[in-house]
Design an enzyme around this catalytic site. Structure first.
Site: not given
Ligand code: GTR
Length: 414
Positions: A252, A256, A394
């Site tokens: 998540s 990044k 997720h």
């Protein structure tokens, strides 16, 4: 860490593939002067630096060029951890000589290794002690975003937080496959709050009187990526670690960070993005799920202030995220998505790999080419790229890790 998604400013996120607008991706193999980039030399000397500069200026903000001395202090070492299967080291990594600025690295290495081990390095969201129930892990003393959730009191971790995130860190499986694993609580590097810039590593680079980053300066994701490189500074000199086989991964927002770390620091041998979504692996011009405006509104401190000019103006951003993947070439890259994580745009995450392919081909490497992502839990990979779509939410789970290890086995020739 809860993932909030959807319905911002009375606007529903786009989740209908048939409504994805048509778009033109910024050119990968054409320099700003209009010339075609035809070989590795032109890519490395001309186009790659242009793209890296655009990500620095317009997305993440510039990572400060100044070097801060990094000092390692071994805090504890146990050669018979986890029933004798692992060596556990805990190292405090100081940033400069101000003793308040540091991060704590937890490293497990397989005990039976005959040579220095390949290692997966990733930040964690909740404190090192949450990745395993091992009573020897030092409990993080940092304030977290966890309030009074079980295992925390006023945001500070208690004994009960041990092992809270074991599902995300299958330590035994990793060790049994011959890999080491290293992690750091991300808040050690930069607290995840818009008002935290005077506390984390940002302030180490401030000019006198400065209180927050200027428009082209880095955001929190940039700081987390910087911390990953400082962790690598430690790992490459640890005799138990193979310095040429450190894979960086993150889930998540931390995915990044792992992509941005991997793009900037060529010492990372494999770069892995787990559900990194917007600002990570996903093509932003698709406007599917989370958008630039969504992310800048909820997390104004993650990216450079310059990134805010692209709210609702994705097509004006001079880069898109296939170019972030291309910055990693020729090193192998793996992107993973989850089927119930439409907010992160699984298809857009896959397409970044495909559109980065031409740079891998310049190096004579085989990229992923199929225009559509593979089906549920049907991982695909070459020696330079991998992708899977896990069933479910997720998260980062054993299924994801198993595929990362299969990929690393292939890349490292295990
Ligand atoms: C969400 C955010 C995502 C992702 C996620 C996380 O709320 O919109 O971009 O970063 O948080 O980090 O858990």
């Amino acid at each position: 860490m809860t993932t909030i998604s959807g319905n911002l400013y009375g606007q529903e996120p786009l989740y209908d593939e048939s409504k994805v607008p048509s778009y033109h991706l910024p050119a990968l193999l054409e320099s700003e002067n209009g010339k075609a980039v035809k070989n590795v030399k032109q890519w490395e000397n001309k186009r790659r630096p242009e793209i890296l500069a655009l990500f620095s200026e317009q997305v993440h903000g510039k990572t400060p060029a100044g070097k801060i001395p990094v000092i390692f202090q071994l805090q504890s070492m146990e050669e018979r951890a986890l029933d004798g299967t692992a060596t556990r080291k805990q190292v405090r990594i100081f940033f400069g000589r101000d003793s308040s600025r540091h991060m704590d690295l937890l490293l497990y290495l397989p005990s039976n290794a005959k040579k220095p081990a390949p290692v997966f390095l990733g930040l964690n969201f909740t404190g090192n002690q949450t990745i395993h129930t091992d009573p020897g892990i030092l409990i993080s003393t940092r304030q977290t975003n966890n309030g009074n959730n079980p295992g925390y009191k006023d945001g500070y971790a208690t004994e009960e937080s041990r092992g809270l995130r074991v599902r995300r860190w299958p330590v035994e499986e990793i060790l049994s496959r011959g890999y080491g694993v290293a992690t750091i609580y991300y808040g050690d590097i930069q607290p995840d709050r818009p008002d935290s810039f005077r506390e984390g590593v940002h302030s180490l680079f401030f000019k006198p009187g400065q209180e927050k980053p200027g428009p082209g300066e880095w955001g929190a994701v940039g700081a987390w990526a910087w911390g990953l490189s400082r962790a690598l500074d430690y790992l490459v000199q640890d005799p138990g670690v193979n310095p040429d086989q450190v894979a960086v991964l993150g889930h998540s927002r931390l995915g990044k960070a792992s992509l941005w770390a991997g793009a900037q620091d060529p010492r990372f041998a494999i770069v892995i993005s787990n559900d990194s979504g917007e600002g990570g692996a996903a093509i932003t011009r698709r406007k599917y799920g989370e958008t630039i405006k969504d992310i800048n509104t909820r997390f104004p401190h993650w990216f450079s202030d310059n990134y805010k000019q692209y709210n609702n103006k994705e097509n004006e951003l001079p880069v898109d995220y296939h170019q972030l993947i291309a910055l990693i070439a020729p090193r192998p890259v793996y992107v993973a998505s989850a089927s119930d994580d439409q907010w992160a745009d699984p298809k857009g995450e896959y397409l970044s790999l495909v559109h980065a392919g031409p740079v891998y081909e310049l190096y004579g490497l085989e990229p992923l080419k199929a225009p559509e992502p593979p089906g549920l839990e049907k991982p695909v990979s070459t020696e330079s790229m991998g992708y899977h779509l896990r069933k479910g939410k997720h998260d980062i789970l054993l299924y994801d890790w198993s595929n990362y290890m299969d990929f690393a086995d292939k890349v490292f020739g295990k």
